[in-house]
Design a protein around this motif. Structure first.
Motif, short mmCIF file in Angstrom:
data_model
loop_
_atom_site.label_atom_id
_atom_site.label_comp_id
_atom_site.label_asym_id
_atom_site.label_seq_id
_atom_site.Cartn_x
_atom_site.Cartn_y
_atom_site.Cartn_z
N ALA A 160 0.87 -1.25 -0.01
CA ALA A 160 0.11 0.02 0.03
C ALA A 160 0.80 1.22 0.12
N MET A 161 1.82 1.26 0.74
CA MET A 161 2.90 2.55 0.57
C MET A 161 3.61 2.48 -0.40
N LEU A 162 3.83 1.39 -1.02
CA LEU A 162 4.71 1.56 -2.18
C LEU A 162 3.94 2.07 -3.32
N ASN A 163 2.61 2.09 -3.39
CA ASN A 163 1.72 2.64 -4.35
C ASN A 163 1.37 4.04 -3.86
N GLY A 164 0.79 3.97 -2.53
CA GLY A 164 -0.06 5.12 -2.04
C GLY A 164 0.79 6.21 -1.74
N GLY A 165 2.16 6.21 -2.10
CA GLY A 165 3.09 7.31 -1.69
C GLY A 165 3.19 8.18 -3.01
N GLY A 166 2.49 8.04 -3.92
CA GLY A 166 2.60 8.52 -5.27
C GLY A 166 2.26 10.04 -5.17
N PRO A 167 1.10 10.59 -4.52
CA PRO A 167 1.02 12.06 -4.53
C PRO A 167 2.13 12.69 -3.95
N LEU A 168 2.60 12.26 -2.80
CA LEU A 168 3.76 12.91 -2.02
C LEU A 168 4.96 12.76 -2.89
N CYS A 169 5.22 11.60 -3.47
CA CYS A 169 6.21 11.63 -4.36
C CYS A 169 6.28 12.70 -5.69
N SER A 170 4.77 12.79 -6.12
CA SER A 170 4.61 13.74 -7.35
C SER A 170 5.04 15.33 -6.86
N SER A 194 11.50 6.14 -4.85
CA SER A 194 12.62 5.74 -5.47
C SER A 194 11.99 5.27 -7.00
N PHE A 195 11.13 4.31 -6.67
CA PHE A 195 10.35 3.53 -7.87
C PHE A 195 9.53 4.57 -8.71
N GLN A 196 8.67 5.36 -8.20
CA GLN A 196 7.79 6.12 -9.12
C GLN A 196 8.74 7.23 -9.95
N SER A 197 9.70 7.89 -9.05
CA SER A 197 10.51 8.59 -9.70
C SER A 197 11.56 8.13 -10.95
N ILE A 244 -2.26 7.85 -22.73
CA ILE A 244 -3.45 8.51 -22.22
C ILE A 244 -3.11 9.89 -21.72
N VAL A 245 -2.66 10.13 -20.93
CA VAL A 245 -2.21 11.51 -20.20
C VAL A 245 -0.87 12.15 -21.02
N PRO A 246 -0.76 13.55 -21.03
CA PRO A 246 0.21 14.48 -21.42
C PRO A 246 1.55 13.96 -20.43
N MET A 247 2.77 14.05 -20.80
CA MET A 247 3.94 13.94 -20.05
C MET A 247 4.19 14.62 -19.04
N ASP A 248 3.72 16.13 -19.09
CA ASP A 248 3.92 17.01 -18.27
C ASP A 248 2.85 16.73 -16.86
N ARG A 249 1.62 15.97 -16.93
CA ARG A 249 1.03 15.71 -16.14
C ARG A 249 0.90 14.30 -15.62
N PHE A 250 1.98 13.51 -16.23
CA PHE A 250 2.10 12.44 -16.00
C PHE A 250 2.30 11.84 -14.16
N PRO A 251 3.27 12.64 -13.67
CA PRO A 251 3.57 12.44 -12.33
C PRO A 251 2.32 12.63 -11.54
N SER A 252 1.56 13.60 -11.68
CA SER A 252 0.22 13.66 -11.02
C SER A 252 -0.65 12.62 -11.26
N ALA A 253 -0.68 12.23 -12.61
CA ALA A 253 -1.71 11.08 -12.84
C ALA A 253 -1.39 9.76 -12.24
N LEU A 254 -0.07 9.58 -12.30
CA LEU A 254 0.64 8.28 -11.55
C LEU A 254 0.10 8.46 -10.05
N GLY A 255 0.44 9.56 -9.60
CA GLY A 255 0.29 9.74 -8.16
C GLY A 255 -1.35 9.54 -7.67
N PHE A 256 -2.16 9.63 -8.49
CA PHE A 256 -3.61 9.46 -8.45
C PHE A 256 -3.74 8.11 -8.61
N PHE A 257 -3.31 7.38 -9.52
CA PHE A 257 -3.32 5.98 -9.78
C PHE A 257 -2.79 5.05 -8.73
N SER A 258 -1.62 5.73 -8.13
CA SER A 258 -0.86 4.82 -7.19
C SER A 258 -1.62 4.83 -5.73
#
Length: 468
Positions: free
Chosen positions: A61-71, A121-124, A356-370
């Motif tokens: 859960a933390m491996l995925n759920g840390g996405g918004p903070l990582c973004s 580390s992973f999402q970055s 599906i999403v533009p690359m400049d918004r990918f970190p945010s999209a990945l954060g929500f998905f994570s």
């Protein structure tokens, strides 16, 4: 003194690809070896299946759920600092877990802290590959994901050896030292210049300037931006993707967690049981480059999302093999087939999101998905553990449950993508009929290097400088 920026698709991009490969091998594939310690932890802490299952669930859960903070960290500090910070946190969590006197302590250290560090580390590492590669992005994603396969191959064997020689506490201490190598990988990430065009006066990854508002309004706006709520409202394909993939995650991780206990429960030696997981990773090392070349073909760009749904569907069908027999050779055949389907799922899960999403918004999209994946990863193993307790350790029900989630999720995405595509084509046709003098172009809507897969994206791809 201004920093020298690396060019996208340049020579240093391959060094960054290597760093991403190693980072993914160290982080996202680590939970694959948790099943090795399942019985030992259960015996040491005198816990039930459902109680012990919370350990891999919290870590996942933390491996995925840390996405918004990582973004947020990527936006403000770049991928280099975020990867190195993640390595330090993951190491501290594993070292602290060696002093655990109860499962609660283990959940907080190896589960919470290490999981959050691995998330950074992973999402970055996934984001930086998308920034460094444009023309060869599908191939780069496939090559980087080889690290996951290498990790799945090596982590169980290393965990088995360390458990036999040092016990689980000594093994976790060694793991803490290994996670520090993420800091070395992070140090290899240089700033990158992407695309052409004048340098903007403000960071394009930040929300546009808005009039002065209250503190609460500013917080709400920031949360909506970093969780990609704007994309969620306007992009039907993104909605379908996050819902279907999140549902799929509920069943995707169960074989990695319960295959080894299942084999050992039916009399298979511990070493050979751990070898089953390693076979899955070893096969993927050789399968993913070829699959990446295939997925990167422009003729298949518009069909990548359907290939992703098909790979998930096949993955769900292969899990049913474990319900037939627990013989070693049957499970070995299952591991080989499972590796094929996991290959397609692994190389396409992030590539489809980049399409599906533009690359400049990918970190945010990945954060929500994570975040959604984190919730799914949190509840999935305890559900399976509870099912084992209620069925007197009948592992067949766990694999039935995994197949159910995978099959239904793949069908939802396949049908949903098709319906969304037809609806968009119908709307475009009606717009042309109502205003035949208007010209609808797709260059403004590019979300990746493939124009075919980005026709329907209402967000412009307009990055000129990114601080990695």
């Amino acid at each position: 003194m201004p920093r020298v920026l690396e060019r996208a698709d340049g020579r240093w991009a391959w060094v960054v690809l290597l760093a991403s490969l190693v980072t993914q091998a160290l982080t996202v594939s680590f939970p694959s070896c948790i099943g090795i310690f399942f019985t030992e932890l259960q015996r040491d802490f005198q816990a039930s299946n459902s109680e012990t299952s919370w350990f891999p669930s919290i870590m996942g859960a933390m491996l995925n759920g840390g996405g918004p903070l990582c973004s947020i960290l990527i936006k403000h500090f770049g991928c280099r600092v975020t990867v190195m910070l993640g390595g330090v946190l993951a190491s501290l969590g594993m070292v602290a877990s060696t002093f655990s006197s109860s499962l609660i302590h283990l959940f907080l250290t190896a589960g919470l802290i290490t999981g959050l560090g691995m998330s950074f580390s992973f999402q970055s590492s996934v984001t930086v590959v998308g920034l460094y590669f444009v023309r060869r992005r599908p191939l780069a994603n496939a090559l980087a994901s080889i690290g996951i396969s290498m990790g799945v191959t090596l982590w169980p064997l290393l965990a088995r050896y360390l458990l036999e020689t040092l016990g689980w506490r000594g093994a976790f201490l060694i793991f803490g030292a290994i996670f520090l190598h993420c800091c070395v990988c992070g140090a290899m990430l240089r700033p990158v210049a992407t695309n052409v065009g004048p340098e903007p006066k403000e960071d394009p990854l930040l929300p546009p300037k808005i009039p002065t508002r209250s503190c609460l309004g500013t917080c709400v706006s920031s949360i909506q931006y970093h969780l990609a709520f704007d994309i969620l409202r306007h992009n039907m394909s993104f909605c379908i993707y996050v819902m279907g993939a999140t549902w799929m995650i509920l069943g995707l991780s169960l074989p990695h967690t319960f295959l080894v206990p299942y084999a050992m429960n039916h009399g298979i030696d511990e070493y050979w049981a751990a070898m089953l997981i390693s076979v899955i990773g070893f096969c993927n090392i050789f399968l993913r480059p070829g699959a990446g070349l295939l997925a990167g073909r422009k003729s298949l760009a518009a069909y990548r999302k359907y290939l992703f749904a098909t790979a998930i569907f096949i993955n769900g069908l292969t899990n049913l093999i474990c319900t037939v027999s627990a013989d070693f050779w049957v499970l070995l055949g299952y591991s080989l087939l499972f590796s094929l389907s996991m290959c397609g799922t692994g190389i396409l899960i992030f590539q489809v999101l980049m399409d599906i999403v533009p690359m400049d918004r990918f970190p945010s999209a990945l954060g929500f998905f994570s975040v959604l994946c984190g919730v799914a990863s949190l509840i999935s193993p305890p559900m399976a553990g509870w099912l084992l307790d209620k069925t007197n350790n009948d592992f067949s029900y766990v694999f039935y449950m995994s197949s159910g989630f995978l099959l239904s999720g793949s069908l939802f995405m396949g049908v949903g993508f098709y319906a969304a595509e037809k609806k968009t084509l119908k709307q475009d046709g009606q717009a042309k009929m109502e205003d035949p003098t208007s010209e609808i172009t797709s260059t403004h809507d590019l979300t990746s290097e493939d124009k075919d897969s980005a026709k329907k994206q209402p967000y412009p791809k307009n990055i000129s400088m990114t601080n990695v």
